[in-house]
Each structure stands twice: as C-alpha cells, then as structure tokens.
Design a protein around this motif. Structure first.
Motif, PDB file in Angstrom:
ATOM      1  N   LYS A 138      -9.093  -2.101   0.104  1.00  0.00           N
ATOM      2  CA  LYS A 138      -8.156  -1.312  -0.681  1.00  0.00           C
ATOM      3  C   LYS A 138      -6.800  -1.988  -0.848  1.00  0.00           C
ATOM      4  CE  LYS A 138      -6.266   3.385  -0.917  1.00  0.00           C
ATOM      5  NZ  LYS A 138      -6.231   4.727  -0.275  1.00  0.00           N
ATOM      6  N   TYR A 139      -6.311  -2.627   0.213  1.00  0.00           N
ATOM      7  CA  TYR A 139      -4.920  -3.099   0.206  1.00  0.00           C
ATOM      8  C   TYR A 139      -4.758  -4.616   0.129  1.00  0.00           C
ATOM      9  CZ  TYR A 139      -4.044   1.647   1.886  1.00  0.00           C
ATOM     10  OH  TYR A 139      -4.001   3.003   2.011  1.00  0.00           O
ATOM     11  N   VAL A 140      -5.802  -5.382   0.437  1.00  0.00           N
ATOM     12  CA  VAL A 140      -5.655  -6.838   0.534  1.00  0.00           C
ATOM     13  C   VAL A 140      -6.212  -7.509  -0.716  1.00  0.00           C
ATOM     14  CG1 VAL A 140      -6.194  -8.892   1.883  1.00  0.00           C
ATOM     15  CG2 VAL A 140      -5.853  -6.691   3.042  1.00  0.00           C
ATOM     16  N   PRO A 141      -5.387  -8.212  -1.477  1.00  0.00           N
ATOM     17  CA  PRO A 141      -5.890  -8.928  -2.655  1.00  0.00           C
ATOM     18  C   PRO A 141      -6.883 -10.009  -2.255  1.00  0.00           C
ATOM     19  CG  PRO A 141      -3.486  -8.748  -2.701  1.00  0.00           C
ATOM     20  CD  PRO A 141      -3.920  -8.315  -1.343  1.00  0.00           C
ATOM     21  N   ASP A 142      -7.856 -10.257  -3.123  1.00  0.00           N
ATOM     22  CA  ASP A 142      -8.845 -11.310  -2.863  1.00  0.00           C
ATOM     23  C   ASP A 142      -8.136 -12.645  -2.641  1.00  0.00           C
ATOM     24  OD1 ASP A 142     -10.879  -9.499  -3.186  1.00  0.00           O
ATOM     25  OD2 ASP A 142     -11.266 -10.024  -5.290  1.00  0.00           O
ATOM     26  N   GLY A 143      -8.626 -13.381  -1.662  1.00  0.00           N
ATOM     27  CA  GLY A 143      -8.082 -14.700  -1.384  1.00  0.00           C
ATOM     28  C   GLY A 143      -6.858 -14.724  -0.495  1.00  0.00           C
ATOM     29  N   THR A 144      -6.398 -13.550  -0.033  1.00  0.00           N
ATOM     30  CA  THR A 144      -5.223 -13.501   0.844  1.00  0.00           C
ATOM     31  C   THR A 144      -5.572 -14.074   2.218  1.00  0.00           C
ATOM     32  OG1 THR A 144      -4.459 -11.498  -0.265  1.00  0.00           O
ATOM     33  CG2 THR A 144      -3.490 -12.001   1.889  1.00  0.00           C
TER      34      THR A 144
END
Length: 491
Positions: free
Chosen positions: A100-106
């Motif tokens: 929900k909160y973490v963008p892909d690739g973070t």
C-alpha cells in the motif's frame, strides 16, 4: 496526596523554562474509580521499564489501567497490574502495508524504521480507535511513547488528553533530519492518508519519533540534565509544549524487562553468583558493571547502525562490530586489575563472544542481570549511556564511564562528563583503548573519601530523588485527565 497544579520548572543549566502545564490552580481529589489510564508503547526495554512502576502505582491507587503493546511484553504488563491489549510491532511493515505505501523499486533502507512508523500507524489506527472506544470505563488519559504517532492522533480524535513519556533527557538530545524524513514517499503517503481520513496532520504538532503531547510530557531526568527543543523545527513545532522532569522511574519491586528478546533459557542462565559478589565486596574489592544496553545487540546486531550514529563515527559499524570492539577493550583494560570484580552483560546473541579472548578470571559474564538490584552494590558502571541506564546509575550515586553508540547516548555521555559524574568516550573508535579506559576506571572506583566523581554522582542522585519519581509521574497523569473532566463539566 492531594492534587496540586502541575508546573514546569525545567531548565537547561537554569536558562530555559516552560509555562505551567495546566491553567488552573487547584483540583479536588479525584474519584479513582472513574479514572482509566491507557498506555501505548513500543516493545523495547528502555521504553517499557520506566512505565511499569507508574502502572503499578496507578493500580495501587484504584485506577483502571489498560496497556497496548506487543505480546512479548504481556507478562510484565500484567505483573504490574494492568490489563494487556495487543498492539502489533510498531516498527515493521506488514506485506499488506508494503504493497500500500511502498513504491515499487524502493530500497529497504527507505521503508525501514523510522520511515515505517507512520505507515504502520496509519494501518493500526482503525483497530486502535475501535478498541479504545470499546473500553469501559471510557479512557480518561492516554499515556504514550513519543515515537508513536497513532496514540496521539487517537487521543485527539476521541477528545482524550494525552501525556507522552520521554525516556531521554529532553527533545534536544537527538535532532532529527525532519526535512529529509518527511519528504520520503512512504512517509508522505501515510501522512496524507491520516489527514484525509481523520483530518489530522501529524506534522502540525510533531515529527517522526517526536510525537510529544501538547498537554504535557513526563521526562525521566532532572532540571540540570534536561535538554529543551533545539532551534529550528523542534522549537517551532513543540518548543511551547510543557515538559515535567520527574527523575528516574524505578521500583525494584516491580517486574522489569531484562532484554526484549530474552527467552526462558536466557533468563534461566542469567542468575548472578551473589555469594561471590558479596565475598569480593567483603574483601574490599571494587565492583564494576559493564553493559551496552539492548538495542545494539538486537535490532542492529547484523546491520549497520546508520545515520543515527554518524555523529559518533559509528554509522558504518554493525551492532556486533562495535559491541565486540568495546568488550575486547574492556578485557584488555581490566584483566589484570585484581582488586576489581567485573560483571559483563553480553545480551542474547549466541555469537557475541565469538572471536574474542577468553573472559579474564575477574569477570562474571551473563546474558542479562537484574540491573537495579546490582547497581547499588557497584562502584562504577561502564554504560552506553542510554537514558534509563545513566539515570538509574546516578540515582544510586554510581559514577559512569560512558561509551555511547548512537542517538541521544552521545549527548547523554557528554552531559554526564560535564556534570563531573563520569568520563565520556564519545566516538569510541577514535578515543577508546585499553590504557585510557583503565585510567578512567581507576579514577571512578577510587575508594578515597574525596572521590570527585562519586561526590558528583551522589549529588545528582539526591536531586533525582527530590524530583518525585513515580509518584510525581502519577500525579501528572491523573491531573491531566482531571483537568479535561473539569473542563467538560464546566462547559
């Protein structure tokens, strides 16, 4: 004890003061049966232990107490007399929260603690609010750790006053990189969700790891050691908030957390040979306790401490690396000091002594120890200068060799040295080695009647006892709740 107005007499070297906590001058004695105090906390020894004697005292006064914390703390919470309620880990994102909160690739360092705290809070808020609403009697005060935003948000939504428990010597001991942290995308998403759903902007009155209550904070130090909000973001956001110094919150009769990750076998193996200790003291040997707390040897054991230790030169060290460096140096410094008996607390990592020399014959090595039972018998304490350990030692008049690792420990260690009650080895990779550590320890354990370190520590200990401790903390909590009740009754 009758209720009195809560006033702040807090200063940094007597130059900084706050306004009174509550705008009233007297209160009638409360009906304790109508009081319900809710605690919300991190499952960490340094955060939990100061609250447990307060819980016990509240319960002894007939106050209902409910405590939200992880399941591994249930035993100590119930031993103190409170009702336990589950609050899942407040530092680690679940898979659902990551999605929900973490963008892909973070990268992981961008959504780990402390960036994770706000997202976890957003996820836990609905359940916490539901449970708070279901409690009977209705909560009158929420007491919370300032690392956690959601209890303060919940208190504001429900119209309940809050009191934060600050187990450091003041906000200014650890200035956070607010702009950097708050621009993090995980933090931004969680902040927006809380604002959209509940109408609360968490950064209007706080920051990551700094969610102090506008109604008041209990600070486990004394005026002489208090460090107020630093200029900039801290002072702008909560420089006007009231903080009340109450001294250490300690009661040897109340069960404590020895190490948050200690299992039954660890606890079983941690018994001290009291007969050996008493025999050494009878022979006029000097007793030294060595402990580096519970965080470096758990949370940071196999990963770099990072930016929280950058100002101490340890940002690229893992917990294991710095802990073993200190232990190796302690062995070198004290192994031939035959008049010293050293109790070394190594924590619960199975590989903590791997690659180190065999502990010298004048050392007793244990995973955990009953610190507040052992400290009064000691002549010196080598500590990481976590706020609780430092204040517990000073409360007993024990001088301290400070070997800080990260966070507020660095400021604590320097403040201790400035007070004359100890010697600091800040930036230990550059300052700590066998000969200077041996010399420092000899100064602290000196049995002469004019030992200045012992005299300074005893002086601070007397001031800590006069600060009020557990009873003063209870008064702050109850009076904060009564003020709200009185305001509602008069509305």
């Amino acid at each position: 004890m009758g209720c009195t107005p809560i006033t702040s007499r807090i200063s940094l070297r007597s130059r900084f003061s706050f306004q009174n906590i509550l705008p009233f001058t007297s209160l009638l004695a409360p009906n304790m049966a109508q009081q319900h105090v809710v605690f919300v906390n991190l499952a960490a020894a340094g955060h939990m232990n100061p609250t447990l004697p307060v819980v016990s005292e509240l319960c002894a006064r007939g106050v209902a107490v409910t405590y939200f914390v992880e399941a591994k703390m249930r035993e100590v919470v119930e031993a103190a007399g409170a009702q336990w309620k589950l609050l899942e880990d407040c530092r680690t994102l679940t898979d659902e929260q990551k999605a929900k909160y973490v963008p892909d690739g973070t990268p992981p360092e961008e959504y780990g603690f402390p960036m994770s705290v706000l997202a976890v809070a957003a996820g836990q808020l609905p359940g916490l609010l539901s449970q708070l609403r279901s409690l009977s009697p209705h909560p009158t005060v929420i007491v919370h750790d300032p690392f956690l935003p959601h209890p303060l948000v919940a208190a504001r939504i429900l119209g309940i006053p809050a009191v934060s428990t600050l187990t450091m010597p003041g906000p200014g001991v650890a200035v956070r990189p607010a702009e950097k942290w708050e621009s993090n995308e995980v933090v931004r998403r969680a902040r927006k969700e809380i604002q959209d759903v509940y109408g609360e902007d968490v950064f209007a009155y706080g920051g990551l790891m700094e969610f102090y209550s506008p109604q008041g904070s209990i600070v486990t130090t004394i005026d002489e050691l208090f460090v107020p909000p630093a200029p900039g973001v801290q002072r702008a956001r909560f420089g006007h908030f009231p903080f009340t110094c109450v001294g250490p919150l300690v009661d040897a009769k109340v069960k404590r957390v020895s190490h948050p990750n200690a299992d039954a076998d660890s606890k079983q193996s941690s018994g001290l040979p009291w007969d050996v200790i008493e025999g050494a003291l009878a022979e006029s040997k000097r007793l030294v306790l060595v402990s580096l707390g519970t965080v470096a040897n758990s949370h940071y054991w196999d990963k770099k401490i990072g930016e929280q230790a950058a100002h101490n030169g340890l940002d690229n060290c893992t917990g294991k690396e710095i802990v073993q460096f200190v232990f190796r140096t302690v062995f070198e410094a004290l192994e031939e000091e035959e008049d010293l008996l050293v109790v070394l607390v190594v924590g619960c990592q199975p590989d903590v002594l791997d690659g180190l020399p065999t502990p010298p014959s004048n050392f007793i090595v244990r995973k955990t120890v009953p610190q507040i039972e052992l400290l009064p018998k000691c002549h010196a304490f080598l500590s990481h200068c976590g706020a609780n350990s430092m204040h517990e030692a000073l409360g007993f008049g024990i001088p301290v060799v400070g070997v800080p690792l990260f966070g507020d420990q660095v400021s604590n260690s320097r403040s201790l040295a400035e007070s004359g009650a100890g010697i600091s080895f800040a930036s230990p990779l550059q300052t700590l080695s066998g000969p200077p550590l041996r010399a420092a320890m000899r100064q602290l354990v000196d049995a002469g009647p004019g030992n200045p370190f012992r005299q300074a520590a005893e002086g601070l200990g007397r001031r800590m006892q006069a600060a009020g401790g557990v009873k003063r903390a209870v008064e702050v909590i109850l009076e904060t709740g009564i003020a709200k009740q009185s305001a509602l009754a008069g509305a």
